[in-house]
Design a protein around this motif. Structure first.
Motif, mmCIF file in Angstrom:
data_model
loop_
_atom_site.group_PDB
_atom_site.id
_atom_site.type_symbol
_atom_site.label_atom_id
_atom_site.label_comp_id
_atom_site.label_asym_id
_atom_site.label_seq_id
_atom_site.Cartn_x
_atom_site.Cartn_y
_atom_site.Cartn_z
ATOM 1 N N ALA A 117 3.777 -5.786 -6.332
ATOM 2 C CA ALA A 117 5.198 -6.093 -6.482
ATOM 3 C C ALA A 117 6.002 -5.425 -5.374
ATOM 4 C CB ALA A 117 5.687 -5.621 -7.849
ATOM 5 N N LEU A 168 12.373 -8.721 -7.983
ATOM 6 C CA LEU A 168 11.836 -7.914 -9.074
ATOM 7 C C LEU A 168 12.859 -7.643 -10.170
ATOM 8 C CD1 LEU A 168 9.720 -5.226 -7.182
ATOM 9 C CD2 LEU A 168 8.891 -6.875 -8.856
ATOM 10 N N ILE A 182 -0.680 -3.909 -12.181
ATOM 11 C CA ILE A 182 0.513 -4.095 -11.351
ATOM 12 C C ILE A 182 0.635 -2.872 -10.461
ATOM 13 C CG2 ILE A 182 3.009 -4.404 -11.267
ATOM 14 C CD1 ILE A 182 2.882 -5.724 -13.997
ATOM 15 N N SER A 184 2.772 -1.126 -7.058
ATOM 16 C CA SER A 184 4.025 -1.281 -6.324
ATOM 17 C C SER A 184 4.370 -0.026 -5.529
ATOM 18 C CB SER A 184 5.181 -1.586 -7.288
ATOM 19 O OG SER A 184 6.372 -1.851 -6.562
ATOM 20 N N TYR A 221 11.325 1.080 -10.911
ATOM 21 C CA TYR A 221 10.254 1.506 -11.818
ATOM 22 C C TYR A 221 10.530 1.028 -13.240
ATOM 23 C CZ TYR A 221 9.212 4.316 -7.782
ATOM 24 O OH TYR A 221 8.939 4.709 -6.497
ATOM 25 N N ILE A 224 9.839 -2.815 -13.249
ATOM 26 C CA ILE A 224 8.410 -3.143 -13.221
ATOM 27 C C ILE A 224 7.736 -2.681 -14.511
ATOM 28 C CG2 ILE A 224 6.238 -2.796 -11.986
ATOM 29 C CD1 ILE A 224 7.959 -2.392 -9.435
#
Length: 279
Positions: A117, A168, A182, A184, A221, A224
């Protein structure tokens, strides 16, 4: 060779630390002019052609304006591979390679589905894809220009990655969209940290990939983490690169969202740099 080395050192002296000038000189000699590394260290008497002199003058001129060397030469090493970079993507850094190593060492299963991401140059997604050949990897970025760089790197390095332009903070996905991991490296530098940043970062690297508001430093954060609640199965994993000042805060955020086995991992400089968590 010595003439080239002396020219670079004389022009850049006082603008960069001596150790950085030496490192840049070696890169210019070996990666731009493709001189043998042994000849470089031996100081072999190699004369530059007129064309090479012109290239050298152009490189040094751009370095004098604080442009990062990686943008000047259009390439950066990451995890043993050369990636094309330009001002539309962040320059890959060793700390991000540590994030990749953390993912690789902790996930040996076949056929994993992985989301990167905020992919930038594609360095995370592509490196994972080349080291995990059975994985299905999707990579997102909000920047169309960054995705063009990432797609080019994937094509050149023969990595099978699915790229999508995605915000995002405003993405809505079908409920059956699932990943096992995931990962990132999202924007995490606060606005108040700008004053402490080097000119070759602040003036050249894309702000959209760097900065978050002082009032919401964990903005990405949280986004996500919530994405993972909907699209990671039980046991699915999050891997973040973080701002070293917010390790505990990032861990607490993920705990409040319901994640477990949260770990804050230090980087090679002994700073909090990676957070991992399980859905």
């Amino acid at each position: 060779m010595q003439e080239m080395i002396q020219y670079i050192q004389n022009r850049l002296s006082g603008l960069y630390p001596g150790s950085e000038i030496k490192a840049m000189t070696k890169i210019i000699a070996t990666d731009v002019f493709h001189f043998n590394i042994l000849d470089y260290y031996a100081g072999k008497d190699i004369k530059l052609s007129e064309k090479q002199r012109d290239i050298l003058h152009e490189i040094v001129s751009r370095l004098l304006h604080h442009e990062p060397l990686q943008y000047v030469i259009g390439e950066a090493w990451f995890h043993g591979r050369m990636f094309k970079v330009n001002k539309n993507v962040l320059i890959p850094r060793p700390e991000t390679a540590e994030l990749v190593d953390c993912i690789l060492s902790g996930n040996t299963e076949k056929g994993l589905k992985i989301l990167d991401a905020g992919t930038g140059s594609g360095c995370i997604a592509i490196t994972l894809g080349l080291n995990m050949p059975t994985a299905q990897i999707e990579a997102w970025d909000i920047s169309e220009a960054a995705l063009e760089v990432a797609k080019g790197n994937a094509q050149r390095l023969h990595a099978d990655i699915s790229f999508k332009q995605m915000d995002l903070l405003r993405c809505t996905l079908p409920p059956d969209t699932k990943w096992d991991i995931i990962a990132s490296n999202p924007p995490y530098v606060t606005e108040k940290e700008k004053n402490a940043m080097d000119a070759n970062v602040l003036g050249w690297e894309p702000g959209i990939a760097l900065f978050v508001p002082d009032s919401t430093p964990l903005l990405f954060y949280e986004a996500i983490g919530k994405l993972g609640l909907n699209h990671l199965p039980p046991g699915g994993k999050l891997y973040f690169e973080i701002n070293q000042m917010f390790g505990k805060e990032t861990a607490r955020l993920l705990q409040d969202l319901g994640y477990v086995q949260i770990k804050v991992v230090k980087d090679l400089y002994n700073n909090d740099r990676i957070v991992t968590a399980i859905r």
